[in-house]
Structures are given as structure tokens and as C-alpha cells.
Write an enzyme that holds these catalytic residues in place. Structure first.
Site, PDB file in Angstrom:
ATOM      1  N   ARG A 124     -15.042   1.300  -2.669  1.00 47.31           N
ATOM      2  CA  ARG A 124     -14.237   1.704  -1.512  1.00 47.31           C
ATOM      3  C   ARG A 124     -13.653   3.100  -1.696  1.00 47.31           C
ATOM      4  NH1 ARG A 124      -8.725   1.557  -0.237  1.00 47.31           N
ATOM      5  NH2 ARG A 124      -8.211   0.470  -2.175  1.00 47.31           N
ATOM      6  N   SER A 170      -9.254   1.333   3.520  1.00 46.37           N
ATOM      7  CA  SER A 170      -9.032  -0.106   3.717  1.00 46.37           C
ATOM      8  C   SER A 170      -8.053  -0.387   4.849  1.00 46.37           C
ATOM      9  CB  SER A 170      -8.531  -0.747   2.423  1.00 46.37           C
ATOM     10  OG  SER A 170      -7.402  -0.055   1.927  1.00 46.37           O
ATOM     11  N   ARG A 185     -12.629   6.263  -7.611  1.00 48.51           N
ATOM     12  CA  ARG A 185     -11.851   5.380  -8.477  1.00 48.51           C
ATOM     13  C   ARG A 185     -12.672   4.719  -9.583  1.00 48.51           C
ATOM     14  NH1 ARG A 185      -8.040   2.380  -3.925  1.00 48.51           N
ATOM     15  NH2 ARG A 185      -6.607   4.131  -3.611  1.00 48.51           N
ATOM     16  N   HIS A 193      -8.116  -0.261  -9.839  1.00 46.11           N
ATOM     17  CA  HIS A 193      -7.375   0.982  -9.612  1.00 46.11           C
ATOM     18  C   HIS A 193      -7.095   1.620 -10.969  1.00 46.11           C
ATOM     19  CE1 HIS A 193      -4.500   3.905  -8.191  1.00 46.11           C
ATOM     20  NE2 HIS A 193      -4.825   3.582  -6.952  1.00 46.11           N
ATOM     21  N   GLU A 205      -6.942  12.361  -1.323  1.00 48.20           N
ATOM     22  CA  GLU A 205      -7.131  11.431  -2.431  1.00 48.20           C
ATOM     23  C   GLU A 205      -8.554  11.540  -2.967  1.00 48.20           C
ATOM     24  OE1 GLU A 205      -3.818   8.124  -1.012  1.00 48.20           O
ATOM     25  OE2 GLU A 205      -5.935   7.650  -0.791  1.00 48.20           O
ATOM     26  N   HIS A 207      -7.797  -4.198  -8.217  1.00 41.55           N
ATOM     27  CA  HIS A 207      -7.070  -3.660  -7.075  1.00 41.55           C
ATOM     28  C   HIS A 207      -7.623  -4.100  -5.722  1.00 41.55           C
ATOM     29  CE1 HIS A 207      -4.593  -0.925  -4.800  1.00 41.55           C
ATOM     30  NE2 HIS A 207      -5.634  -0.256  -4.337  1.00 41.55           N
ATOM     31  N   ALA A 247       0.834  -1.211   0.000  1.00 41.05           N
ATOM     32  CA  ALA A 247       0.000   0.000   0.000  1.00 41.05           C
ATOM     33  C   ALA A 247       0.865   1.256   0.000  1.00 41.05           C
ATOM     34  CB  ALA A 247      -0.918  -0.002   1.220  1.00 41.05           C
TER      35      ALA A 247
END
Length: 523
Positions: free
Chosen positions: A375, A380, A279, A233, A111, A340, A44
Site C-alpha cells: 500500500r 487507505s 514502506r 510500518h 510521504e 500495520h 491514523a
């Protein structure tokens, strides 16, 4: 037979958080196929999302998560995880994790999908730093055994022992060093094996992500949920020598933009948030542009930032790209989507408990309700710590499975495999058609074709499994095919496009969001 108070199958952040949060009086074992460096947690890059700052709030983090989850998150779970986020970060800091600092506080990244800067990170190698820190503590703990080079085969349940209970008593595991199957008995067993990204041809996941925990839990009698939601991803490095290398979303958080080969941007045409959209939106946009224009990749451009900034914030990416002849301070990075994250998994409650007594599932193996249909970035690793600590607290005060003499693994009617090529061929065939038929965009016809091929593969693999001694590759392939079947069955049941599940046959959103829950066959 080896006996432990707690047997944890996995070596990522969820497993480490659980083991280090359990009372020292308990004898604990962490069972892992590979060294901890080959876990998704270690790989990660981005960081861990948690509220920290006067301009942010728990409610804002909750709302960002709910929006990203496309109406399918369990709001109580979201609030539970978000509210425990600051304490999880404090626990990691107390454990010695050196998150990046800025002035008198911490440097927080931003992000896609986040309304505020709230990503705790260690440059662009957060997972590696966190895992290395916790691994040292695990090795120093006298009550914790680290059992590498072992792959779990199946859970030992009351049903398998001819009992009427639905309890788990331990697991059979192949010791890859000795070649023998070991019988491991446990008062509590925990599945923390990660996701199933290796079911697809292209993935950012390590080779260990073969859906082992999900498949074992299902075979033992656990429900699974929302497995149609596989997060692709948007930005994996596209290079023939860059296997599974991720370009962190934090780079877009620092202003990087996506470009076509001619230099033009395209994300503003798909979403007003452009590169900072969730995403699923970014991945579909890239996939659409690549298919429309016949491209192998698109490009991520962060060259507007000073070279010193890029190298200090993204040293891992800078060095890896440099090794491949790409200077990201002056050149665009070729990227393409890849599988991903597995948003669904084994159904659990807020303590990580499954449908079976004394069996827990945490991390990517579990479906907690936090992620919904998509997600939110950096949630995560937060979930790993929060649920690892919650499961530890529950285990510490729960009645363990009684100690029983468990039967040894029976190899009396099998022989050594004569043609390993069968496994290799089936492995490649599975990953190829899952990518083609069950990828970013799906259709009924594609899912039907995938289901048909999975059935043929299952018949071959079941016959192989029944006649030959188990090997790491055979166990992983068996689990991948089982998980692929659950993904396809889940996708077939969803007659809409929501979050990560995009269907050409059902392009609209249903007015009522509902999880997809699969019930195991009667035992």
C-alpha cells in the site's frame, strides 16, 4: 429480532462515509465492538492522499500507486480511486473536516513513495480529526443508530437458513453489556471491521483489529485475496510503555532520517530514495540492520528542524514522546517495525459488492485491487471514503434482502467457560509464532511450522467454541486463527518475493504478477 435497512459492522472511516452517504429514508445501524476512538481510522496520523495542485496530476498519483504496489495493483481500480480522490476530499471538507491550511490553500504533506506533496492532513492527528467530525454528524442523524459494545459473531446466510440462495440476511452479535446474543436482520449488510494486525505480536493497530470481517466473510462463502501482503510500518515507537504508538511517515517526509546507535545513516545503502522509499523497503532495511547488529531498535532523527516547526507539525507525537521522557526536538526517537496494514481481504468490485448478494465489504476488510503487493502511504483513508460512498450509491438503488423471521441464537447446549486461561494462552501463542514465522521475512519451513500450530489451535478453539458460551475474547481469537490460516495459506502459494512478501526460498520476482485468490470450500 431487530430489523435495519442497512447494517454496517464497524466504526471507522469506511463505515462512517457509507452511513453518511446513504439516503436519510433508510434505517441504518453501525455495529461496533468499541467506541470509535479505538478504530484504526481514528489512530491514523499521516493523512489522505489526493491530487491538488498545478504541479501534480492524476496520472502521477496513479503511477506512484502502481509502483508501490509492485506490479500487482489492478490499474482500473487505481485510476478509479485516484480520479475520485478530489471529490472525496471535497466531501470531507463539506462535512466540516478542518484540514491544515497554508496561505490561500491547504498544506499538503509528502510521504514515502509519493512523487509530489498531496497529503491532506490535520497536523499529525488526521484520523482523530476526521473521525470526530463525522461522528458528530452520525450522532445527529435521526435515522442512524450507533450500537457500541457489540461484536458480530457470524453472518446469517441463505445457506444457514436451509435456502438455495447465496444471500446475506443479517448477523448474530454478542451484546457485551448484557451478555446476550442478538439477532440483527438487514436488507443490506456491510463488513467494515478493519484489518488483522493483532494476529502479530507487535502491531500499530488498536486491539479491535482482529480480522473479524475477513473471517466472517470467508466462513459465509466469500473469496479472499492477497492476504500474504501484510504491511509492516517501519517506525513504531519502541518503548515499554508505548503500546501500538505510530511515528507517522510524514515525519520522514519533512526530512527526518533513520540512524544507528552510533549516529550513522543506513537507508541510502538500501535505496536511492533513502527514508522516502516505500514502506516495505524501509521496514526490511530496519529489520536487517536490527538482526545484523543485534539491536532492539533504530532511531529517527528530526532534530535538524526548528523546535517550533516540530511541535506545530507533530503535536501528538511530541506530547506522547514527552510523556515518556523523550524530547523529539533534541533527541532521536527509538523506533522499530510493527504490523500495520492488511493489504488483502475479501474480494469486492468497484461498488464494494462481495460474492454474496446483499453483502458488501469496504475499507481494510476488503481487497479492491488498489494496494497490490504494498500500500502507498495515505491511500487507505482515501479508499475508505471512495468505496464507502460508492457502496452507498449502489445500496440505495439495489433490491434489499427480503425480511425473514430469523432463528434466535441457540445456547441450550453450552455452558459458561470454566477456564479462560485457555483463551489467553492460545491468543499469546498465536501472535508469537505469527511474528516469528510469518513476519517481515519468511521461509517455507517457517510457514510450515506456522500452519501446523494453527491447525492445533483451531482444533482447540473449535472444541471450546462448541461447548462454551461465546465471549468477546473467544470470538476474536476464533477470527484471528481463521485469518492467520488464510495469511499462511496465501503466503505458501506465492513462490516469489514481491512487495511485502519476502521469501528467502524464493528471492526472485516472477515475470508475471498474479493475485493470490483463495476459494472457500463448497457449501
Amino acid at each position: 429480532m431487530q430489523r435495519y435497512d442497512v447494517l454496517i459492522i464497524g466504526a471507522g472511516l469506511a463505515a462512517a462515509s457509507l452511513a453518511l452517504s446513504l439516503p436519510s429514508r433508510l434505517r441504518i445501524a453501525l455495529l461496533a465492538k468499541k467506541p470509535y476512538e479505538e478504530s484504526a481510522s481514528y489512530w491514523a496520523q499521516g493523512g489522505i492522499a489526493a491530487v491538488n495542485g498545478a504541479d501534480d496530476s492524476l496520472d502521477a498519483h496513479v503511477q506512484d500507486t502502481l509502483i508501490s504496489g509492485a506490479g500487482l495493483c489492478d490499474e482500473a481500480t487505481v485510476r478509479y480511486v485516484v480520479e475520485n480522490g478530489p471529490a472525496a476530499i471535497d466531501w470531507l471538507i463539506e462535512a466540516g473536516v478542518p484540514f491544515d491550511r497554508e496561505n490561500s490553500g491547504y498544506h499538503l504533506g509528502r510521504e514515502g513513495g509519493h512523487s509530489h506533496r498531496r497529503i491532506f492532513h490535520a497536523a499529525d492527528a488526521t484520523g482523530r480529526v476526521v473521525q470526530t467530525t463525522l461522528r458528530a454528524r452520525l450522532k445527529a442523524a435521526p435515522n442512524i443508530s450507533l450500537l457500541d459494545q457489540r461484536i458480530a459473531i457470524d453472518l446469517i446466510t441463505g445457506h444457514k437458513l436451509g435456502l438455495e440462495d447465496n444471500r446475506v440476511y443479517g448477523v448474530y452479535a454478542l451484546n457485551m453489556d448484557s451478555g446476550h446474543v442478538e439477532t440483527l436482520s438487514a436488507g443490506h449488510t456491510v463488513l467494515a471491521t478493519g484489518g488483522a494486525g493483532k494476529v502479530f505480536l507487535y502491531t500499530s493497530n488498536p486491539d479491535t483489529a482482529t480480522g473479524d470481517g475477513i473471517a466472517m466473510g470467508w466462513r459465509a462463502g466469500c473469496r479472499v485475496a492477497n492476504l500474504e501482503f501484510i504491511q509492516f510500518h517501519p517506525t513504531c515507537l519502541y518503548h515499554p510503555h508505548a503500546k501500538s504508538f505510530l511515528i507517522t511517515e510524514a515525519m520522514r517526509g519533512e526530512g527526518a532520517v533513520l540512524r544507528l546507535p552510533d549516529g550513522s545513516r543506513f537507508m541510502p545503502e538500501y535505496d536511492e530514495r533513502a527514508e522516502l522509499a516505500p514502506r516495505d523497503i524501509v521496514a526490511r532495511a530496519i529489520d536487517s540492520e536490527m538482526k545484523k547488529r543485534g539491536l532492539d531498535c533504530v532511531y529517527l532523527d528530526i532534530t535538524h528542524q526548528p523546535a517550533k516547526f516540530i511541535i506545530s507539525h507533530f503535536p501528538t507525537i511530541y506530547e506522547r514522546c514527552k510523556e515518556l521522557g523523550i524530547d523529539i526536538t533534541r533527541e532521536w526517537i527509538p523506533v522499530a517495525p510493527a504490523a500495520h496494514y492488511t493489504c488483502g481481504g475479501i474480494v469486492v468490485d468497484h461498488q464494494g459488492r462481495t460474492d454474496l448478494v446483499n453483502l458488501y465489504a469496504i475499507g481494510e476488510t476488503a481487497c479492491t485491487g488498489l494496494h497490490g503487493a504494498n500500500r502507498l502511504a495515505s491511500n487507505s483513508l482515501l479508499e475508505c471514503v471512495v468505496y464507502g460512498r460508492a457502496a452507498a450509491a449502489d445500496i440505495a438503488q439495489s433490491q434489499p434482502a427480503p425480511e425473514r423471521a430469523l432463528p434466535v441464537w441457540d445456547e441450550s447446549r453450552v455452558t459458561d467457560a470454566d477456564e479462560e486461561i485457555v483463551i489467553a494462552h492460545n491468543w499469546h501463542e498465536l501472535r508469537r509464532f505469527m511474528w516469528d514465522y510469518v513476519g517481515i521475512v519468511r521461509t517455507n519451513r517457517r510457514l510450515e511450522r506456522a500452519a501446523h500450530r494453527i491447525q492445533l489451535l483451531r482444533e482447540e478453539i473449535d472444541e471450546y467454541y462448541s461447548n462454551f458460551r461465546v465471549s468477546n475474547d473467544l470470538i476474536e481469537l476464533r477470527n484471528l486463527v481463521q485469518t492467520a490460516d488464510l495469511i499462511v495459506r496465501s503466503a505458501t502459494r506465492r513462490h516469489e518475493s514481491r512487495g511485502l512478501h519476502c521469501s528467502r526460498d524464493y528471492p526472485d520476482l516472477l515475470p508475471q504478477a498474479a493475485p493470490t485468490v483463495l476459494e472457500p470450500p463448497p457449501r
